[in-house]
Design an enzyme around this catalytic site. Structure first.
Site, PDB file in Angstrom:
ATOM      1  N   LYS A   1      51.755  52.884  45.268  1.00 11.49           N
ATOM      2  CA  LYS A   1      50.679  52.263  45.896  1.00 11.49           C
ATOM      3  C   LYS A   1      51.123  50.934  46.774  1.00 11.49           C
ATOM      4  O   LYS A   1      50.731  50.746  47.733  1.00 11.49           O
ATOM      5  CB  LYS A   1      49.769  51.912  44.587  1.00 11.49           C
ATOM      6  CG  LYS A   1      48.968  53.327  44.019  1.00 11.49           C
ATOM      7  CD  LYS A   1      48.482  53.128  42.688  1.00 11.49           C
ATOM      8  CE  LYS A   1      47.695  54.535  42.194  1.00 11.49           C
ATOM      9  NZ  LYS A   1      47.248  54.068  40.976  1.00 11.49           N
TER      10      LYS A   1
ATOM     11  N   GLN B   1      46.607  49.797  36.402  1.00 11.80           N
ATOM     12  CA  GLN B   1      47.121  51.285  36.252  1.00 11.80           C
ATOM     13  C   GLN B   1      46.868  51.911  34.863  1.00 11.80           C
ATOM     14  O   GLN B   1      47.194  51.546  33.889  1.00 11.80           O
ATOM     15  CB  GLN B   1      48.648  51.426  36.496  1.00 11.80           C
ATOM     16  CG  GLN B   1      49.301  52.655  36.679  1.00 11.80           C
ATOM     17  CD  GLN B   1      48.689  53.749  37.596  1.00 11.80           C
ATOM     18  OE1 GLN B   1      48.545  53.421  38.728  1.00 11.80           O
ATOM     19  NE2 GLN B   1      48.420  54.722  37.359  1.00 11.80           N
TER      20      GLN B   1
ATOM     21  N   ASP C   1      39.648  50.159  43.035  1.00 12.46           N
ATOM     22  CA  ASP C   1      40.196  51.382  42.602  1.00 12.46           C
ATOM     23  C   ASP C   1      38.854  52.121  41.624  1.00 12.46           C
ATOM     24  O   ASP C   1      39.005  53.314  41.490  1.00 12.46           O
ATOM     25  CB  ASP C   1      41.150  51.161  41.463  1.00 12.46           C
ATOM     26  CG  ASP C   1      41.805  52.505  41.076  1.00 12.46           C
ATOM     27  OD1 ASP C   1      42.208  53.320  41.897  1.00 12.46           O
ATOM     28  OD2 ASP C   1      42.599  52.460  39.777  1.00 12.46           O
TER      29      ASP C   1
END
Ligand code: NAP
Length: 282
Positions: A55, A99, A122
């Site tokens: 990412k 994450q 996200d």
């Protein structure tokens, strides 16, 4: 006839070229300062570390910057919440990626929900999920949003079609089902307590595999001419669906690798650029 390959890698590469231009415009309008995505990695899980690195690299490729916050395996919920709050209050940070998964002592839901809505690039907060479900503006959860983008790019008809989503996790199966519903598909959601799974999958015009078990969904359960989306990725380069026989019998399918994975990362950076544009009024 061979099935159409829904090439997520190619679509992601093409989108990166457009995003690089948008980032250049943002820098020009902001005294040369690039938009910033903050990545938070808790613990030392090698797969998570690899995903975060990928990412960060994607940010670099389009000219964005990233702030890496690496926290120890022993991090508490309070410590993680404090890091998130710091980033929420940092005016130079436009998006926050936490994450998944975090170590078990952490209340992951509380930490996801602490991310400011305008930085939830996200698409992991309950607020963002609720807005998306209601058809209001929100950053979609990156993996299902990436899947919607690939289906749209390849003009896969969804309206009135029967979509069967196998998996109901908060970041994948559940938002996937609602996005397909919002696109006027008729949606069946399957999970570990579902009975007669093969019979349900047999009815699908569109199958989404989001189970987390290698080649769990068998090719023979899928009717000829269906569109097959495989979100899984496992060692050995296989997904959650037995794809090999489907390359002849499906209408279209996402390859593993090179299908859903690149679109997930691409959606994260796209939504980060959108967040920066919104902040700077572009
Ligand atoms: P997850 O949180 O483990 O959820 C798995 C889902 O599958 C659950 O809803 C579970 O049902 C369901 N399931 C388990 N066994 C089943 C069975 N026998 N029959 C029917 N359903 C069953 O996984 P996830 O995070 O959603 O990830 C799913 C897959 O997508 C994994 O392969 C993962 O690696 C992949 N993934 C890919 C990306 C990407 O960027 N490409 C991103 C995220 C995830 P219950 O709810 O009843 O337990």
């Amino acid at each position: 006839m061979s099935a159409l390959v829904l090439d997520g890698k190619a679509l992601a590469t093409q989108t990166e070229a457009e995003l690089s231009q948008r980032v250049a415009n943002l820098k020009a309008a902001n005294h040369g300062r690039a938009p910033i995505l903050a990545t938070i990695l808790v613990g030392a899980d090698p797969a998570s570390a690899t995903y975060v690195k990928m990412k960060q690299n994607a940010c670099k490729r389009i000219g964005m910057q990233s702030i890496a916050v690496d926290l120890s395996e022993q991090t508490s919920t309070e410590q993680l919440l404090s890091s998130i709050n710091e980033l929420n209050n940092n005016p130079d940070c436009h998006g926050i990626l936490l994450q998944h998964p975090v170590p078990p002592q952490i209340d992951e839901r509380a930490c996801f929900d602490a991310i400011a809505a305008e930085k939830d690039v996200d698409g992991v907060t309950c607020l963002g999920f609720g807005r998306m479900a209601m058809g209001e503006p929100a950053y979609g959860s990156a993996t299902p949003q990436g899947i919607m983008r690939i289906l749209e790019a390849y003009k896969i008809e969804l309206s009135g079609k029967h979509a069967v989503v196998v998996g109901r996790s908060p970041i994948l199966g559940k938002p996937m089902a609602l996005m397909l519903l919002n696109a006027n598909a008729t949606v069946t959601i399957c999970h570990s307590k579902t009975q007669n799974l093969p019979d349900l999958i047999k009815q699908a015009d569109i199958v989404v595999g989001a189970v987390g078990r290698p080649e769990f969904i068998k090719a023979e359960w899928i009717k000829d001419g269906a569109t097959v989306v495989d979100a899984g990725y496992h060692p050995g380069g296989v997904g959650d669906i037995e794809l090999a026989p489907l390359t002849e019998t499906a209408a279209a399918y996402t390859p593993v690798p090179g299908g859903v994975g690149p679109m997930t990362i691409n959606t994260l950076i796209l939504q980060s650029v959108m967040a920066a544009e919104k902040k700077l009024g572009q």
